[in-house]
Design a protein around this motif. Sequence first.
Motif, PDB file in Angstrom:
ATOM      1  N   THR A   1     -14.201   9.279 -41.834  1.00 55.74           N
ATOM      2  CA  THR A   1     -13.041   9.087 -40.955  1.00 55.74           C
ATOM      3  C   THR A   1     -11.847   8.717 -41.819  1.00 55.74           C
ATOM      4  OG1 THR A   1     -14.467   8.239 -39.177  1.00 55.74           O
ATOM      5  CG2 THR A   1     -12.096   7.853 -38.977  1.00 55.74           C
ATOM      6  N   GLU A   2     -10.746   9.411 -41.614  1.00 58.69           N
ATOM      7  CA  GLU A   2      -9.541   9.130 -42.388  1.00 58.69           C
ATOM      8  C   GLU A   2      -8.620   8.159 -41.654  1.00 58.69           C
ATOM      9  OE1 GLU A   2      -7.641  12.826 -43.255  1.00 58.69           O
ATOM     10  OE2 GLU A   2      -9.133  13.413 -44.754  1.00 58.69           O
ATOM     11  N   ASN A   3      -7.927   7.347 -42.435  1.00 63.63           N
ATOM     12  CA  ASN A   3      -6.840   6.490 -41.937  1.00 63.63           C
ATOM     13  C   ASN A   3      -7.253   5.603 -40.758  1.00 63.63           C
ATOM     14  OD1 ASN A   3      -4.997   7.657 -43.804  1.00 63.63           O
ATOM     15  ND2 ASN A   3      -4.763   9.410 -42.425  1.00 63.63           N
ATOM     16  N   VAL A   4      -8.206   4.706 -41.002  1.00 67.75           N
ATOM     17  CA  VAL A   4      -8.575   3.752 -39.960  1.00 67.75           C
ATOM     18  C   VAL A   4      -7.428   2.761 -39.751  1.00 67.75           C
ATOM     19  CG1 VAL A   4     -11.002   3.987 -40.596  1.00 67.75           C
ATOM     20  CG2 VAL A   4      -9.689   2.058 -41.496  1.00 67.75           C
ATOM     21  N   THR A   5      -7.431   2.080 -38.624  1.00 66.60           N
ATOM     22  CA  THR A   5      -6.356   1.142 -38.301  1.00 66.60           C
ATOM     23  C   THR A   5      -6.378  -0.072 -39.226  1.00 66.60           C
ATOM     24  OG1 THR A   5      -6.363   1.827 -35.992  1.00 66.60           O
ATOM     25  CG2 THR A   5      -5.365  -0.295 -36.481  1.00 66.60           C
ATOM     26  N   GLU A   6      -5.211  -0.451 -39.714  1.00 67.54           N
ATOM     27  CA  GLU A   6      -5.070  -1.612 -40.601  1.00 67.54           C
ATOM     28  C   GLU A   6      -5.403  -2.916 -39.859  1.00 67.54           C
ATOM     29  OE1 GLU A   6      -4.679  -3.365 -43.080  1.00 67.54           O
ATOM     30  OE2 GLU A   6      -4.196  -2.043 -44.740  1.00 67.54           O
ATOM     31  N   VAL A   7      -5.756  -3.956 -40.639  1.00 66.21           N
ATOM     32  CA  VAL A   7      -6.053  -5.275 -40.073  1.00 66.21           C
ATOM     33  C   VAL A   7      -4.976  -6.293 -40.446  1.00 66.21           C
ATOM     34  CG1 VAL A   7      -8.530  -4.796 -40.166  1.00 66.21           C
ATOM     35  CG2 VAL A   7      -7.452  -6.048 -42.059  1.00 66.21           C
TER      36      VAL A   7
ATOM     37  N   LEU B   1      -6.475  -3.800 -45.729  1.00 66.65           N
ATOM     38  CA  LEU B   1      -7.476  -2.862 -46.236  1.00 66.65           C
ATOM     39  C   LEU B   1      -6.893  -2.000 -47.357  1.00 66.65           C
ATOM     40  CD1 LEU B   1      -9.040  -1.619 -42.860  1.00 66.65           C
ATOM     41  CD2 LEU B   1      -9.819  -3.497 -44.329  1.00 66.65           C
ATOM     42  N   LYS B   2      -5.596  -1.807 -47.333  1.00 63.91           N
ATOM     43  CA  LYS B   2      -4.947  -0.950 -48.317  1.00 63.91           C
ATOM     44  C   LYS B   2      -5.143  -1.502 -49.729  1.00 63.91           C
ATOM     45  CE  LYS B   2      -0.512   1.138 -49.538  1.00 63.91           C
ATOM     46  NZ  LYS B   2       0.940   1.197 -49.239  1.00 63.91           N
ATOM     47  N   ASP B   3      -5.474  -0.611 -50.645  1.00 64.52           N
ATOM     48  CA  ASP B   3      -5.650  -0.938 -52.061  1.00 64.52           C
ATOM     49  C   ASP B   3      -6.838  -1.853 -52.313  1.00 64.52           C
ATOM     50  OD1 ASP B   3      -3.421   0.614 -52.727  1.00 64.52           O
ATOM     51  OD2 ASP B   3      -2.059  -1.071 -52.434  1.00 64.52           O
ATOM     52  N   HIS B   4      -7.774  -1.889 -51.370  1.00 62.39           N
ATOM     53  CA  HIS B   4      -9.021  -2.644 -51.547  1.00 62.39           C
ATOM     54  C   HIS B   4     -10.211  -1.764 -51.177  1.00 62.39           C
ATOM     55  CE1 HIS B   4      -6.139  -5.988 -51.150  1.00 62.39           C
ATOM     56  NE2 HIS B   4      -7.001  -6.680 -51.875  1.00 62.39           N
TER      57      HIS B   4
ATOM     58  N   ASP C   1     -10.507  -5.997 -56.511  1.00 64.72           N
ATOM     59  CA  ASP C   1     -10.130  -5.293 -55.279  1.00 64.72           C
ATOM     60  C   ASP C   1     -11.277  -5.126 -54.281  1.00 64.72           C
ATOM     61  OD1 ASP C   1      -7.598  -4.979 -56.427  1.00 64.72           O
ATOM     62  OD2 ASP C   1      -8.194  -3.107 -57.378  1.00 64.72           O
ATOM     63  N   PHE C   2     -12.429  -5.753 -54.534  1.00 60.31           N
ATOM     64  CA  PHE C   2     -13.534  -5.695 -53.578  1.00 60.31           C
ATOM     65  C   PHE C   2     -13.435  -6.899 -52.636  1.00 60.31           C
ATOM     66  CE2 PHE C   2     -17.864  -6.763 -52.205  1.00 60.31           C
ATOM     67  CZ  PHE C   2     -18.281  -5.545 -51.702  1.00 60.31           C
ATOM     68  N   GLN C   3     -13.625  -6.657 -51.323  1.00 61.58           N
ATOM     69  CA  GLN C   3     -13.517  -7.756 -50.370  1.00 61.58           C
ATOM     70  C   GLN C   3     -14.451  -7.545 -49.172  1.00 61.58           C
ATOM     71  OE1 GLN C   3      -9.457  -7.923 -48.941  1.00 61.58           O
ATOM     72  NE2 GLN C   3      -9.560  -5.937 -47.926  1.00 61.58           N
TER      73      GLN C   3
ATOM     74  N   TYR D   1     -23.346  -3.259 -37.052  1.00 64.51           N
ATOM     75  CA  TYR D   1     -23.050  -2.324 -38.131  1.00 64.51           C
ATOM     76  C   TYR D   1     -21.845  -2.761 -38.953  1.00 64.51           C
ATOM     77  CZ  TYR D   1     -26.410   0.662 -35.810  1.00 64.51           C
ATOM     78  OH  TYR D   1     -27.560   1.150 -35.255  1.00 64.51           O
ATOM     79  N   VAL D   2     -21.965  -2.585 -40.262  1.00 65.72           N
ATOM     80  CA  VAL D   2     -20.868  -2.896 -41.172  1.00 65.72           C
ATOM     81  C   VAL D   2     -20.447  -1.610 -41.863  1.00 65.72           C
ATOM     82  CG1 VAL D   2     -21.548  -5.293 -41.506  1.00 65.72           C
ATOM     83  CG2 VAL D   2     -22.482  -3.540 -43.012  1.00 65.72           C
ATOM     84  N   PHE D   3     -19.192  -1.570 -42.297  1.00 66.62           N
ATOM     85  CA  PHE D   3     -18.587  -0.317 -42.726  1.00 66.62           C
ATOM     86  C   PHE D   3     -17.942  -0.465 -44.106  1.00 66.62           C
ATOM     87  CE2 PHE D   3     -18.477  -0.834 -38.170  1.00 66.62           C
ATOM     88  CZ  PHE D   3     -18.959   0.371 -37.684  1.00 66.62           C
ATOM     89  N   ILE D   4     -17.914   0.646 -44.854  1.00 60.71           N
ATOM     90  CA  ILE D   4     -17.247   0.683 -46.150  1.00 60.71           C
ATOM     91  C   ILE D   4     -15.932   1.433 -45.982  1.00 60.71           C
ATOM     92  CG2 ILE D   4     -17.352   1.497 -48.533  1.00 60.71           C
ATOM     93  CD1 ILE D   4     -20.410   1.351 -48.351  1.00 60.71           C
ATOM     94  N   ILE D   5     -14.821   0.751 -46.294  1.00 55.26           N
ATOM     95  CA  ILE D   5     -13.496   1.353 -46.221  1.00 55.26           C
ATOM     96  C   ILE D   5     -12.906   1.418 -47.623  1.00 55.26           C
ATOM     97  CG2 ILE D   5     -11.215   1.252 -45.149  1.00 55.26           C
ATOM     98  CD1 ILE D   5     -13.513   1.526 -43.129  1.00 55.26           C
ATOM     99  N   ASP D   6     -12.386   2.582 -47.996  1.00 52.31           N
ATOM    100  CA  ASP D   6     -11.867   2.725 -49.359  1.00 52.31           C
ATOM    101  C   ASP D   6     -10.409   2.287 -49.463  1.00 52.31           C
ATOM    102  OD1 ASP D   6     -10.224   4.822 -48.477  1.00 52.31           O
ATOM    103  OD2 ASP D   6     -11.520   6.395 -49.263  1.00 52.31           O
TER     104      ASP D   6
END
Length: 213
Positions: free
Chosen positions: A35-41, A54-57, A91-93, A153-158
Amino acid sequence: MKKFFVLTVLFALPIIAYLFFASGKNNFARLPVLTENVTEVSNLSTYSGDTVSLKDHISVVAFFGNNLEDFRGNTFNLDKKILEKYYGFDDFQFVIILPESAREDAAAFAEEFEGITNAEEWKFVFGSPQEIETIFKSFDSPYQLSGNGYSPYVFIIDKAGNLRGRDDDNDEDLYGYDSRDIAELTNKMNDDVKVILAEYRLALKKNNAEREY
């Protein structure tokens, strides 16, 4: 002499081919974008008032609701099987998205576990049910969020804000990893976190090499 040469070639050729293709797989492996461009937090609140983005992490994102018992075991499983291996990477969180009603319980929970995990590395963000639902739906996964904002469920966001996972997991797409399932965390999620971290390390090395050139 000819027989010796032929036998040597027949013996060595499969080994050389295997090493070549194995090396290529490791060097060019990429964790698929599902999935591209998930909503920012970044608009959600935190304890300190600092912004979590989430950006740059490279982010592991969880939705653990307002029930302390729901996220107690899941977070501990995740921390011990996955997260504590990777906290040292730049940059990992680990981002835990919770409803505002869970703020006090989350603080007590983190304090309780500080002595046995890297709880100070957990980034709690709090939002309204509507905000949390919007973020979860943007992941476009087949999973459901409960009424109290919970999903196991947990997710990996680039770093680009894309959800990563598997597009060939038993003929299905794997969008998230079940934090209740130790085997899935150990055998699938751990491998996938390694892949995406290696991907960014390789990209960084390539960029540095090009600059030096």
